[in-house]
Design a protein around this motif. Structure first.
Motif, short mmCIF file in Angstrom:
data_model
loop_
_atom_site.label_atom_id
_atom_site.label_comp_id
_atom_site.label_asym_id
_atom_site.label_seq_id
_atom_site.Cartn_x
_atom_site.Cartn_y
_atom_site.Cartn_z
N LEU A 40 -6.74 4.23 7.08
CA LEU A 40 -6.76 4.17 5.62
C LEU A 40 -7.68 5.25 5.06
N GLY A 41 -8.75 5.56 5.80
CA GLY A 41 -9.63 6.65 5.39
C GLY A 41 -8.91 7.98 5.38
N VAL A 42 -8.08 8.22 6.39
CA VAL A 42 -7.30 9.45 6.44
C VAL A 42 -6.30 9.48 5.28
N ALA A 43 -5.67 8.33 5.00
CA ALA A 43 -4.72 8.26 3.88
C ALA A 43 -5.41 8.60 2.56
N MET A 44 -6.65 8.16 2.38
CA MET A 44 -7.39 8.49 1.16
C MET A 44 -7.62 9.99 1.06
N VAL A 205 -8.85 -7.59 -2.05
CA VAL A 205 -9.29 -8.51 -1.00
C VAL A 205 -8.22 -9.57 -0.72
N VAL A 206 -7.64 -10.11 -1.78
CA VAL A 206 -6.58 -11.11 -1.62
C VAL A 206 -5.39 -10.51 -0.88
N PHE A 207 -5.03 -9.29 -1.26
CA PHE A 207 -3.92 -8.61 -0.59
C PHE A 207 -4.20 -8.46 0.90
N LEU A 208 -5.40 -8.02 1.27
CA LEU A 208 -5.75 -7.82 2.67
C LEU A 208 -5.64 -9.12 3.46
N SER A 246 4.04 2.68 6.31
CA SER A 246 4.09 3.29 4.96
C SER A 246 3.58 2.31 3.91
N PHE A 247 3.97 1.06 4.03
CA PHE A 247 3.54 0.06 3.05
C PHE A 247 2.02 -0.09 3.04
N VAL A 248 1.42 -0.14 4.22
CA VAL A 248 -0.04 -0.29 4.31
C VAL A 248 -0.75 0.94 3.75
N TYR A 249 -0.27 2.13 4.09
CA TYR A 249 -0.87 3.35 3.56
C TYR A 249 -0.83 3.36 2.04
N ILE A 250 0.36 3.18 1.49
CA ILE A 250 0.55 3.35 0.05
C ILE A 250 -0.14 2.24 -0.74
N SER A 251 0.03 1.00 -0.32
CA SER A 251 -0.55 -0.12 -1.07
C SER A 251 -2.07 -0.05 -1.10
N ASN A 252 -2.70 0.24 0.05
CA ASN A 252 -4.16 0.30 0.08
C ASN A 252 -4.69 1.53 -0.66
N THR A 253 -3.94 2.62 -0.63
CA THR A 253 -4.34 3.79 -1.41
C THR A 253 -4.29 3.47 -2.90
N LEU A 254 -3.25 2.78 -3.35
CA LEU A 254 -3.15 2.42 -4.76
C LEU A 254 -4.27 1.45 -5.16
N PHE A 255 -4.60 0.51 -4.29
CA PHE A 255 -5.70 -0.40 -4.60
C PHE A 255 -7.02 0.36 -4.70
N SER A 256 -7.22 1.32 -3.80
CA SER A 256 -8.47 2.10 -3.84
C SER A 256 -8.58 2.89 -5.13
N ILE A 257 -7.46 3.43 -5.61
CA ILE A 257 -7.47 4.17 -6.88
C ILE A 257 -7.80 3.22 -8.03
N ALA A 258 -7.17 2.04 -8.02
CA ALA A 258 -7.39 1.07 -9.08
C ALA A 258 -8.86 0.65 -9.17
N VAL A 259 -9.53 0.60 -8.02
CA VAL A 259 -10.94 0.19 -7.99
C VAL A 259 -11.86 1.37 -8.30
N PHE A 260 -11.69 2.46 -7.58
CA PHE A 260 -12.67 3.55 -7.66
C PHE A 260 -12.53 4.39 -8.93
N SER A 261 -11.40 4.30 -9.61
CA SER A 261 -11.26 5.02 -10.87
C SER A 261 -11.98 4.31 -12.01
#
Length: 349
Positions: A40-44, A205-208, A246-261
């Protein structure tokens, strides 16, 4: 230019996930199956690459050079350092570490270089090359994202079915949609807001946990670099695994954007953000050096793992900071570009 805090957050957190993921497995692996948390770090990082290049349409050769130079510079420096040490210790120069610098040829081999994290340099080169040749002129749309996702799932699934999982992981298609997602979001209108930060964390967290509950009910074999979903024939298993990746990469990347933005990046976050290259390339070689030393204090268990992670994330970041101040890489980069456009003038246009 406006500073985008989520970029620093995603780089700092992404680097931590990579370091943490190398030394902490269960119970954390279950939350990201069939990939491992470090991926997930690489995906970010790949998303940030796409976001940074999303609106660039001119001087693409110079921008590509500027992106590649520090990665290649520190990668070669560390590879040479490893070769010297390896030669005197085991009479081996670890030549596989140099494959990524030969047009990223390492991605066609079904194994990692001697320094495992070096694989990404070859993939990084291919992503930048594809952008400089084709993607820089493309306005990414939802249709293009869907097309990319289909291509990504098909190619990754083929290599998984062929038992070439390292190739499936390292080749550009494995990261294509995350990169294009970065370009797509960069090309949209900014919607900055500090609202929803805690909601985003809770949702993530709920998603994970829900994802872990679902995948724990399925037979997922522990392989590397992907776990393998086992529900049917080898072909169906490869397709399901590729879709899940693909689902794990994209979904967790979107969650990270939603949080860190929605949160500012302070000095500490920016410190770790600007030192990611050396930490990324150098933390695995450093592990082989410090692990026997840490053993003198912590023989095993979580205290040992935590000590190693802190040394390689915080300690190596400080080493990187010192090295970057002592060695003026930007000046070397500018000098190299001047020489390059003198030899190949078309690159300067």
């Amino acid at each position: 230019m406006k500073r985008c805090d989520f970029v620093d957050w995603m780089k700092a957190v992404g680097m931590f996930l990579i370091v943490f993921g190398h030394f902490f497995g269960d119970p954390f692996d279950q939350f990201t199956q069939p990939v491992y948390p470090k991926q997930l770090g690489v995906a970010m990082f790949v998303f940030i690459m796409g976001w940074g290049l999303g609106k660039v349409t001119t001087k693409r050769y110079q921008i590509s050079y500027n992106r590649l130079f520090p990665m290649f510079f520190w990668g070669i420096v560390i590879a040479l350092f490893i070769s010297v040490i390896s030669f005197f210790v085991i009479n081996d120069i670890s030549e596989s570490n140099y494959a990524p610098f030969v047009f990223g040829i390492n991605v066609i081999f079904n194994f990692f270089p001697a320094n495992p994290t070096t694989w990404f340099i070859g993939t990084y080169f291919h992503i930048i090359l594809l952008w400089a040749i084709i993607l820089y002129r493309i306005n990414v749309t939802p249709f293009i994202l869907c097309l990319s996702l289909g291509i990504e799932i098909f190619i990754r699934g083929y290599f998984i079915y062929d038992h070439s999982t390292f190739i499936a992981y390292m080749t550009l298609p494995n990261w294509l949609t995350v990169f294009l997602l970065g370009m797509y979001m960069c090309q949209q209108k900014d919607q900055d807001s500090s609202k929803g930060f805690f909601v985003g964390i809770i949702a993530w967290v709920v998603f994970l946990f829900l994802w872990a509950l679902v995948l724990n009910e399925i037979n997922v074999t522990r392989r590397f670099p992907f776990k393998n979903i086992q529900v049917s024939s080898d072909l169906i298993n490869a397709v399901y695994t590729s879709i899940a990746v693909s689902f794990v990469y994209i979904s967790n990347t979107l969650f990270s954007i939603a949080v860190f933005s929605r949160v500012k990046a302070g000095r500490i976050v920016r410190f770790f953000s600007r030192n990611t290259i050396i930490v990324f390339i150098g933390h695995m070689p450093l592990y082989f050096v410090i692990e026997p030393i840490v053993n003198l204090v912590f023989a095993s268990g979580w205290p040992k793992r935590l000590c190693i992670v802190l040394i390689m994330y915080i300690g190596l970041s400080w080493v990187s900071e010192i090295l970057c101040k002592a060695i003026k890489v930007d000046e070397i980069k500018k000098w190299g570009w001047g020489k390059l456009i003198h030899w190949v003038p078309i690159l300067g246009k």
